[in-house]
Design a protein around this motif. Sequence first.
Motif, mmCIF file in Angstrom:
data_model
loop_
_atom_site.group_PDB
_atom_site.id
_atom_site.type_symbol
_atom_site.label_atom_id
_atom_site.label_comp_id
_atom_site.label_asym_id
_atom_site.label_seq_id
_atom_site.Cartn_x
_atom_site.Cartn_y
_atom_site.Cartn_z
ATOM 1 N N LYS A 110 26.292 52.133 59.796
ATOM 2 C CA LYS A 110 27.674 52.185 60.272
ATOM 3 C C LYS A 110 28.205 50.833 60.753
ATOM 4 O O LYS A 110 29.387 50.588 60.721
ATOM 5 C CB LYS A 110 27.802 53.204 61.409
ATOM 6 C CG LYS A 110 27.425 54.602 61.017
ATOM 7 C CD LYS A 110 28.421 55.202 60.066
ATOM 8 C CE LYS A 110 28.068 56.646 59.774
ATOM 9 N NZ LYS A 110 28.668 57.161 58.608
ATOM 10 N N LYS A 111 27.317 49.928 61.188
ATOM 11 C CA LYS A 111 27.790 48.654 61.728
ATOM 12 C C LYS A 111 28.181 47.660 60.639
ATOM 13 O O LYS A 111 28.918 46.722 60.889
ATOM 14 C CB LYS A 111 26.743 48.059 62.660
ATOM 15 C CG LYS A 111 25.970 46.902 62.133
ATOM 16 C CD LYS A 111 25.155 46.195 63.167
ATOM 17 C CE LYS A 111 24.921 44.805 62.697
ATOM 18 N NZ LYS A 111 24.695 43.765 63.458
ATOM 19 N N THR A 112 27.700 47.836 59.409
ATOM 20 C CA THR A 112 27.953 46.880 58.329
ATOM 21 C C THR A 112 29.270 47.188 57.624
ATOM 22 O O THR A 112 29.467 48.285 57.109
ATOM 23 C CB THR A 112 26.797 46.891 57.311
ATOM 24 O OG1 THR A 112 25.587 46.531 57.976
ATOM 25 C CG2 THR A 112 27.051 45.913 56.178
ATOM 26 N N HIS A 113 30.157 46.196 57.604
ATOM 27 C CA HIS A 113 31.425 46.301 56.883
ATOM 28 C C HIS A 113 31.196 45.805 55.456
ATOM 29 O O HIS A 113 30.637 44.731 55.261
ATOM 30 C CB HIS A 113 32.509 45.448 57.547
ATOM 31 C CG HIS A 113 32.825 45.895 58.931
ATOM 32 N ND1 HIS A 113 33.764 46.860 59.196
ATOM 33 C CD2 HIS A 113 32.316 45.519 60.123
ATOM 34 C CE1 HIS A 113 33.829 47.053 60.508
ATOM 35 N NE2 HIS A 113 32.953 46.253 61.082
ATOM 36 N N VAL A 114 31.639 46.579 54.476
ATOM 37 C CA VAL A 114 31.468 46.216 53.077
ATOM 38 C C VAL A 114 32.771 45.611 52.556
ATOM 39 O O VAL A 114 33.832 46.225 52.653
ATOM 40 C CB VAL A 114 31.074 47.435 52.216
ATOM 41 C CG1 VAL A 114 30.961 47.048 50.748
ATOM 42 C CG2 VAL A 114 29.770 48.050 52.726
ATOM 43 N N VAL A 115 32.647 44.390 52.011
ATOM 44 C CA VAL A 115 33.767 43.726 51.348
ATOM 45 C C VAL A 115 33.409 43.663 49.865
ATOM 46 O O VAL A 115 32.462 42.982 49.484
ATOM 47 C CB VAL A 115 34.004 42.304 51.904
ATOM 48 C CG1 VAL A 115 35.099 41.592 51.108
ATOM 49 C CG2 VAL A 115 34.355 42.347 53.388
ATOM 50 N N ILE A 116 34.140 44.406 49.049
ATOM 51 C CA ILE A 116 33.915 44.387 47.609
ATOM 52 C C ILE A 116 34.575 43.134 47.050
ATOM 53 O O ILE A 116 35.743 42.852 47.331
ATOM 54 C CB ILE A 116 34.514 45.638 46.926
ATOM 55 C CG1 ILE A 116 33.883 46.926 47.466
ATOM 56 C CG2 ILE A 116 34.382 45.535 45.405
ATOM 57 C CD1 ILE A 116 32.441 47.141 47.111
ATOM 58 N N LEU A 117 33.816 42.397 46.248
ATOM 59 C CA LEU A 117 34.321 41.218 45.553
ATOM 60 C C LEU A 117 34.100 41.474 44.070
ATOM 61 O O LEU A 117 32.965 41.475 43.596
ATOM 62 C CB LEU A 117 33.567 39.965 46.016
ATOM 63 C CG LEU A 117 34.009 38.644 45.411
ATOM 64 C CD1 LEU A 117 35.459 38.341 45.778
ATOM 65 C CD2 LEU A 117 33.102 37.527 45.896
ATOM 66 N N SER A 118 35.195 41.745 43.337
ATOM 67 C CA SER A 118 35.050 42.202 41.961
ATOM 68 C C SER A 118 36.090 41.600 41.038
ATOM 69 O O SER A 118 37.168 41.200 41.471
ATOM 70 C CB SER A 118 35.180 43.728 41.927
ATOM 71 O OG SER A 118 35.083 44.207 40.613
ATOM 72 N N MET A 119 35.765 41.583 39.758
ATOM 73 C CA MET A 119 36.724 41.160 38.744
ATOM 74 C C MET A 119 37.596 42.336 38.305
ATOM 75 O O MET A 119 38.600 42.168 37.637
ATOM 76 C CB MET A 119 36.010 40.571 37.535
ATOM 77 C CG MET A 119 35.113 41.548 36.817
ATOM 78 S SD MET A 119 34.303 40.780 35.428
ATOM 79 C CE MET A 119 34.735 41.926 34.136
ATOM 80 N N HIS A 120 37.234 43.551 38.701
ATOM 81 C CA HIS A 120 37.951 44.759 38.278
ATOM 82 C C HIS A 120 39.212 44.965 39.108
ATOM 83 O O HIS A 120 39.140 45.146 40.320
ATOM 84 C CB HIS A 120 37.043 45.989 38.381
ATOM 85 C CG HIS A 120 35.863 45.908 37.477
ATOM 86 N ND1 HIS A 120 35.960 46.078 36.117
ATOM 87 C CD2 HIS A 120 34.564 45.625 37.721
ATOM 88 C CE1 HIS A 120 34.769 45.934 35.568
ATOM 89 N NE2 HIS A 120 33.905 45.650 36.522
ATOM 90 N N LYS A 121 40.354 44.974 38.424
ATOM 91 C CA LYS A 121 41.651 45.135 39.089
ATOM 92 C C LYS A 121 42.153 46.575 39.045
ATOM 93 O O LYS A 121 43.173 46.889 39.647
ATOM 94 C CB LYS A 121 42.690 44.227 38.417
ATOM 95 C CG LYS A 121 42.359 42.764 38.520
ATOM 96 C CD LYS A 121 43.382 41.928 37.783
ATOM 97 C CE LYS A 121 42.999 40.466 37.855
ATOM 98 N NZ LYS A 121 43.936 39.611 37.123
ATOM 99 N N ASP A 122 41.454 47.432 38.345
ATOM 100 C CA ASP A 122 41.868 48.814 38.176
ATOM 101 C C ASP A 122 41.966 49.507 39.537
ATOM 102 O O ASP A 122 41.022 49.507 40.329
ATOM 103 C CB ASP A 122 40.859 49.537 37.280
ATOM 104 C CG ASP A 122 41.300 50.928 36.873
ATOM 105 O OD1 ASP A 122 42.073 51.559 37.607
ATOM 106 O OD2 ASP A 122 40.857 51.389 35.810
ATOM 107 N N GLU A 123 43.103 50.110 39.791
ATOM 108 C CA GLU A 123 43.357 50.782 41.065
ATOM 109 C C GLU A 123 42.326 51.870 41.370
ATOM 110 O O GLU A 123 41.978 52.101 42.529
ATOM 111 C CB GLU A 123 44.767 51.389 41.051
ATOM 112 C CG GLU A 123 45.192 51.973 42.372
ATOM 113 C CD GLU A 123 46.623 52.496 42.330
ATOM 114 O OE1 GLU A 123 46.875 53.494 43.028
ATOM 115 O OE2 GLU A 123 47.465 51.924 41.620
ATOM 116 N N ALA A 124 41.794 52.513 40.344
ATOM 117 C CA ALA A 124 40.798 53.568 40.551
ATOM 118 C C ALA A 124 39.551 53.018 41.243
ATOM 119 O O ALA A 124 38.975 53.677 42.109
ATOM 120 C CB ALA A 124 40.421 54.214 39.222
#
Length: 142
Positions: A110-124
């Motif tokens: 619960k303490k770890t914040h996830v930041v997604i770093l991706s090339m995918h721009k798809d809203e889904a």
Amino acid sequence: MTSLARIIVMAESPLYNQQEAVMIAKPTRAEAMEAKEITVVLADDHKVVRQGLRAVLEVEPNLRVIGETGNGVEVVRLVERLGPDVLVLDLVMPGLNGLEVTRQIGKHSKKTHVVILSMHKDEAYVIQALKNGASAYVIKDS
């Protein structure tokens, strides 16, 4: 401060409201300098991307990269063992994809914040990542 570093600080800040996905107040430079150290784990299947992120983040005084990996299964183990404040995570990785890693981290760390770093721009992808517990989603060409 780089854009990614600013997002990492925002994700860890009590001034950041994930539900509204907006920064409520920007800390002053003095406040940022006095802030606690933020620990970061990097997870991307491309070593050169991890090396570049490490180089960018380590110039920030309050950010410290404490681990990195290129495998989704190893990401979950690394986060459980090191307990970072922030995980910078790619979506496409061997072992487990970033969406599943995010879901598992949300359940067990619960303490770890996830930041997604991706090339995918798809809203889904963005919507699913946030539903799975990501604090932020950053497009790699940002």
